[in-house]
Design an enzyme around this catalytic site. Sequence first.
Site, PDB file in Angstrom:
ATOM      1  CD  GLU A 123      -2.894  -1.096   2.409  1.00 47.55           C
ATOM      2  OE1 GLU A 123      -4.108  -1.288   2.259  1.00 47.55           O
ATOM      3  OE2 GLU A 123      -2.358  -0.950   3.526  1.00 47.55           O
ATOM      4  CB  CYS A 377       1.560   6.126  11.565  1.00 48.39           C
ATOM      5  SG  CYS A 377       2.344   7.498  10.717  1.00 48.39           S
TER       6      CYS A 377
END
Length: 386
Positions: A123, A377
């Site tokens: 990704e 994150c």
Amino acid sequence: MNDQPETGITPGGTSGAFRDVLSKDHARRGKPPLHFADMSEEERIGKAKELGLPKFRVKQLANHYYGHFDVNAEEFSDFPAARRSDAAEAFFPELIHEVTRQVADGGTTIKTLWRLFDGSLIESVLMRYPTRTTLCISSQVGCGMGCPFCATGQLGLTRNMSAGEIVEQVRVAAKAMRDGEVAGGSGRLSNIVFMGMGEPMGNYKSVLSAVRQISSMPPEGFGISARNITVSTVGVVPGIRKLAEEGIPVRLAVSLHAPSDELRDELVPMNKRFNTKQVLDAAHDYYLASKRRVSIEYALMRGINDQAEHAKLLAKRLNHYGDDWAHVNPIPLNPIEGSKWTASKPEDERRFLEILHNAGITATLRDTRGQDIDGACGQLAAKERD
């Protein structure tokens, strides 16, 4: 150049021992097709010769790729019509194929799931801000670092990515910005962060090749300033020291997450190999060599590492090396499915920041973009949606 995936470093066994991952092991299950971004100049010229193309055609291809983000034969208007398809197939095999695209933050955050040549999934996340546009890219399929609060860390390491696979994430994003595919209209990709899937220092050769291609001016690269590139690491000390010797002024980001070895051993298994002193020593040496402030990444976890005692110890550890060499980015923990780890209370986040500021440490609470699409994150898990 020929920067195909090399070896990495990954935890092995339950004892916390570490070992190098050999190319024949699971970090390298096969090579992606050789791409223009993987080839040295000599290899490019040799490939052109095989196709019966003169040397100057290589520079034209470089200008198309790095200057205009083109890989499609129909865009090669300066090539003989009969040779365009041959050149495109030989130099620009498809390395990443878009599977899904998820949008958040009013269209200014885009997470893309890519399928690689062997079916592996990775990704990248494109984030547009008022004054910059940042692309968070992956450098490995999965990650072998095993940090328990990170979705990618739970995947384990499948293999390293080639330089071409890394660079292609940048080219596609740069083209999307230019073509106005991101909310806000046409613009320029300005910042790159190696904070996606994988440990960049575990795939050093390919990452360094990608950094050079991203930062070189066209027709050698995309022309994104090295000062706008961030390379993150959980603390692979040999990689930090090697990067310092390269003389490329990229920003180093160290995922510290804990101020003591006792706590960091639990949160970041690599700490058993390179402890906090070794990591901070290397990070400070990088600052001295590069004259660039080091980013200290610190995911705040409720009741684990977010108390006043942790902030005070972190400030003490950083101030040991002097003033203004590091910038701390406390990050509100982003939730991952099935995890026992939760985000800190807002009041604890504020107190943590206040303690750092009072100790003279520059610190900024990180903006968590893309959380609702698992694009923030620690949330990248490369899953296909049902």
